[in-house]
Design an enzyme around this catalytic site. Structure first.
Site, PDB file in Angstrom:
ATOM      1  N   SER A 396       3.275   0.716  -5.711  1.00  0.00           N
ATOM      2  CA  SER A 396       4.358   1.095  -4.805  1.00  0.00           C
ATOM      3  C   SER A 396       4.230   2.544  -4.338  1.00  0.00           C
ATOM      4  O   SER A 396       3.317   2.866  -3.600  1.00  0.00           O
ATOM      5  CB  SER A 396       5.695   0.832  -5.500  1.00  0.00           C
ATOM      6  OG  SER A 396       6.735   0.852  -4.577  1.00  0.00           O
ATOM      7  N   LYS A 421       1.510  -3.460  -4.292  1.00  0.00           N
ATOM      8  CA  LYS A 421       2.899  -3.707  -3.898  1.00  0.00           C
ATOM      9  C   LYS A 421       3.188  -2.903  -2.638  1.00  0.00           C
ATOM     10  O   LYS A 421       3.558  -1.735  -2.691  1.00  0.00           O
ATOM     11  CB  LYS A 421       3.880  -3.322  -4.999  1.00  0.00           C
ATOM     12  CG  LYS A 421       5.313  -3.685  -4.633  1.00  0.00           C
ATOM     13  CD  LYS A 421       6.298  -3.150  -5.650  1.00  0.00           C
ATOM     14  CE  LYS A 421       7.716  -3.463  -5.191  1.00  0.00           C
ATOM     15  NZ  LYS A 421       8.728  -2.778  -6.020  1.00  0.00           N
TER      16      LYS A 421
END
Length: 507
Positions: A396, A421
């Protein structure tokens, strides 16, 4: 692992509904009629309307809304919506039954809030190819006969699971409070970062905060948590497990841990750990004395960023300034096992290392529109050579930062392909103190590389084989920390810094 955008914490959806004053002959009703009032939230307006049925009336004032929240009115309700968006141009009425149980009635209101926010912002406008409005009605009917708050929340979680996005979820008020405390950098607990393995679901230790109760108890990175206070953790989410580990200072928690020692021998043990006030910094650092191939001894700044909390960028900036004052000439930024955190923090950290108006990340909204996020007249603290360490657990915001530094030519990536992600969530606190995480966009790296479910491939891989290669004066790390000396990826990173320095001298 969460990639969180703090900009939407104050985004809420106000809802007012109309109710039947006595039991209806049918569990549901709906009607369309002239609009009397409207409340606006971005493009979505939630409107209350009045039916001609003499048994219905309009909830017009705040006091009535509070009474509705206590579950003392009626058996049925309808939410009437219309939107300025062309895609939602027609008005909509969704009807549902109101529970007599106070706790369930409160969760019903939470469900309406969550449903409306997802309807407005979720990245997939098809809602995983299902009728999202009908889903609300169906879930309300299923929730109506329930008698407990937990059972009602499970219905919301079940509804959200049909979206096909594991990152769009709801957490309880207690879990959200713990999340916010963790983001602020202070909590009461044992000092562990844990995460669920994507394939097995097992809860593993990502890292231990230095000198924390867990560290003193001998728990290490990679250990698997099997039980907490005698309760097995099969199927327990990492957030729920973290909540069980936290508690008042002075209390203790017993954990069963599965470990594997350096020789590969497994062991299972129970450890009783006291809870303390944990003040942790997302940044840890060390200066590595490094001998270059020409015999020159230089200083390499090693900076590990464990999470993207609210203080991450400020602490990173202070650390780099201190290292510059100590004569550091190159840097290793370690993002391994960093699961992400606040997206804004990741973008702020990137600007510590970059100049100008470079693109940090590209976002793509639910309509497929791409929006680059650029720096505005950025000024890097240092232009010294930089390498970034990543691995399978770098996710992320870590991937946003790694992509920004790599694609703008600022850093070489070393390690293993990242988690993958490529989604950004908004976080909204709902009326009951719970929190709704919604995937609102996906992102591409500055060079337009797709990250979601793909990850970022490093320029150079590092493996344990590097530890077995002969070490000479041209390829050696020296540090007061023996763990850094044994870290093969740091050895590879220093070798790459040598290459950068020699290439710079040759040019």
């Amino acid at each position: 692992m969460e990639a969180l955008n703090s900009n939407n914490l104050d985004c809420t959806l106000s809802t007012l509904s109309k109710f039947s004053s006595k039991p209806a002959s049918k569990p549901l009703f709906s009607c369309r009629s002239p609009i009397l009032n409207s409340w606006t939230n971005k493009n979505l307006r939630v409107r209350s309307s009045h039916c001609s049925d003499k048994n219905t009336f309009l909830a017009e004032n705040e006091d009535l809304v509070k009474r509705v929240g206590r579950g003392v009115l009626g058996l049925a309700a309808a939410v009437s919506l219309c939107s300025d968006s062309p895609a939602l141009a027609e008005s909509l009425t969704v009807a549902f039954p109101i529970s007599h149980t106070r706790e369930v009635n409160t969760v019903q209101r939470t469900l309406v809030e969550a449903w409306g926010l997802i309807r407005e912002t979720f990245i997939d406008p098809t809602f995983n190819h299902q009728d999202w409005d009908m889903k609300l009605q169906q879930t309300m009917v299923e929730m109506f006969p329930l008698s407990s708050e937990d059972a009602a929340y499970n219905k919301i979680k079940g509804m959200l699971s049909t979206l096909g996005d594991p990152f769009t979820r709801i957490i309880s008020p207690k879990e959200y409070q713990s999340f916010r405390i963790g983001s602020d950098g202070n909590l009461q607990g044992v000092g562990l970062f844990i995460s669920a393995e994507p394939k097995t679901g097992h809860l593993v230790v990502l890292s231990c905060i230095e000198n924390s109760p867990a560290a003193r108890a001998g728990i290490h990175e990679g250990d698997e948590l099997m039980e907490i206070n005698g309760e097995r953790l099969d199927g327990v989410a990492s957030e729920a497990a973290a909540q069980k580990l936290r508690g008042r200072v002075g209390t203790t928690v017993t954990v069963k841990v599965h470990s594997v020692d350096e020789l590969g021998s497994p062991s299972i043990r129970q450890v009783r750990i006291p809870r303390e006030v944990i003040k942790f910094s997302p940044v840890s650092s060390a200066i590595i004395l490094h001998r270059a191939p020409d015999g020159h001894v230089s200083k390499t700044g090693y900076v590990k960023l464990s999470t993207f909390s609210q203080t991450a960028a400020v602490e990173m900036e202070n650390t780099v300034h201190e290292m510059e004052n100590q004569g550091v000439q190159s840097y290793i930024l370690d993002l391994r096992n960093n699961p992400g955190g606040l997206v804004k923090a990741g973008l702020d950290v990137a600007q510590i290392w970059l100049d100008g108006t470079e693109t940090l990340v590209n976002t793509i909204d639910r309509d497929g529109n791409m929006l680059p996020i650029n720096m505005i007249n950025g000024h890097a603290i240092t232009h010294d050579p930089l390498v970034v360490l990543v691995n399978e657990e770098s996710a992320s915001a870590s991937e946003i930062l790694a992509g920004a530094l790599h694609d703008n030519g600022r850093a070489i990536l070393i390690g293993h392909r990242t988690f993958g992600k490529g989604k950004i969530q908004s976080v909204t606190e709902l009326h009951d103190g719970s929190a709704l995480f919604i995937t609102v966009a996906k992102y591409l790296s500055p060079a337009l590389h797709d990250i979601d479910q793909v990850g970022i491939a490093p320029d150079v891989q590092c493996t344990t084989d590097s530890l077995n290669t002969p070490k000479d004066d041209s390829f050696k790390a020296r540090s007061s920390s023996s763990s850094l000396e044994r870290d093969s990826c740091i050895l590879v990173a220093e070798h790459q810094l040598d290459i950068q320095e020699s290439n710079g001298s040759a040019s």
